[in-house]
Write a protein that holds these residues in place. Structure first.
Motif, PDB file in Angstrom:
ATOM      1  N   ASP A  19      -2.239  -9.980  -9.473  1.00 51.32           N
ATOM      2  CA  ASP A  19      -1.893  -8.819  -9.767  1.00 51.32           C
ATOM      3  C   ASP A  19      -0.875  -8.551  -9.641  1.00 51.32           C
ATOM      4  O   ASP A  19      -0.219  -8.109  -8.258  1.00 51.32           O
ATOM      5  CB  ASP A  19      -3.433  -8.192  -9.195  1.00 51.32           C
ATOM      6  N   ASP A  21       0.237  -5.463  -9.108  1.00 55.74           N
ATOM      7  CA  ASP A  21       0.645  -3.980  -8.036  1.00 55.74           C
ATOM      8  C   ASP A  21      -0.273  -4.947  -6.148  1.00 55.74           C
ATOM      9  O   ASP A  21      -0.090  -4.350  -5.233  1.00 55.74           O
ATOM     10  CB  ASP A  21      -1.106  -3.188  -8.564  1.00 55.74           C
ATOM     11  N   ASP A  22      -0.938  -5.647  -6.640  1.00 56.02           N
ATOM     12  CA  ASP A  22      -0.866  -6.280  -5.448  1.00 56.02           C
ATOM     13  C   ASP A  22       0.020  -7.153  -5.023  1.00 56.02           C
ATOM     14  O   ASP A  22       0.048  -6.914  -3.381  1.00 56.02           O
ATOM     15  CB  ASP A  22      -2.422  -7.745  -5.478  1.00 56.02           C
ATOM     16  N   ALA A  24       3.522  -6.038  -5.560  1.00 57.24           N
ATOM     17  CA  ALA A  24       4.256  -4.899  -5.448  1.00 57.24           C
ATOM     18  C   ALA A  24       3.609  -4.346  -3.811  1.00 57.24           C
ATOM     19  O   ALA A  24       5.029  -3.732  -2.738  1.00 57.24           O
ATOM     20  CB  ALA A  24       4.115  -3.499  -6.162  1.00 57.24           C
ATOM     21  N   ALA A  25       2.113  -4.536  -3.704  1.00 57.57           N
ATOM     22  CA  ALA A  25       2.322  -3.474  -2.369  1.00 57.57           C
ATOM     23  C   ALA A  25       2.331  -4.526  -0.676  1.00 57.57           C
ATOM     24  O   ALA A  25       2.486  -3.500   0.065  1.00 57.57           O
ATOM     25  CB  ALA A  25       1.124  -3.927  -2.559  1.00 57.57           C
ATOM     26  N   ARG A  45      11.288  -4.640  -4.859  1.00 54.33           N
ATOM     27  CA  ARG A  45      10.501  -4.849  -5.754  1.00 54.33           C
ATOM     28  C   ARG A  45      10.277  -6.109  -6.584  1.00 54.33           C
ATOM     29  O   ARG A  45       8.967  -6.809  -6.837  1.00 54.33           O
ATOM     30  CB  ARG A  45       9.271  -3.817  -4.808  1.00 54.33           C
ATOM     31  N   ASP A  46      10.742  -4.804  -8.095  1.00 51.67           N
ATOM     32  CA  ASP A  46      10.535  -5.118  -9.556  1.00 51.67           C
ATOM     33  C   ASP A  46      10.785  -6.868  -9.641  1.00 51.67           C
ATOM     34  O   ASP A  46      10.451  -7.663 -10.450  1.00 51.67           O
ATOM     35  CB  ASP A  46      11.324  -4.254  -9.875  1.00 51.67           C
TER      36      ASP A  46
END
Length: 120
Positions: A19, A21-22, A24-25, A45-46
């Motif tokens: 995921d 979002d997982d 990136a976090a 991060r991207d």
């Protein structure tokens, strides 16, 4: 935050979910991720999320066992050195990770060394 357990649990969760979002976090906006020492890192991060997804494993395909080798903290930032074993159905790797933490517990620099075990 020098305790690596919450971050590694998040890493394994992201590894299993893929995921964005997982993933990136786990990382600061300007984090760098070395997939092997002395290589060009994924920067930001991207790019980390994009490169991770390009090379993703299937969810649940691997298991990861680990233990801390060394954990330090200075001025609110920490470094964790972790030794692990990644097991896939057809191969096994030994891992050594260096995780440099930002004060908020996210990773600002990640370097991994990995070695495939000989086939038996």
């Amino acid at each position: 935050m020098a305790e690596p357990r919450p971050w590694i649990e998040g890493y394994v969760r992201a590894w299993d979910s893929n995921d964005p979002d997982d993933i990136a976090a786990l990382f600061t906006e300007d984090a760098v991720y070395y997939t092997e020492p002395h290589s060009r890192p994924w920067q930001g991060r991207d790019e980390i999320v994009a490169q991770w997804l390009e090379r993703q494993d299937k969810p649940g395909e691997a298991t990861f066992e680990w233990h801390p080798v060394c954990v330090t903290e200075s001025a609110g930032e920490g470094v964790g050195v972790v030794q692990g074993v990644t097991t896939y159905p057809d191969k096994t790797y030994s891992n050594l990770w260096i995780i440099r933490f930002a004060p908020d517990g996210r990773c600002r620099e990640f370097t991994e060394w990995w070695m495939r075990h000989d086939a038996k």
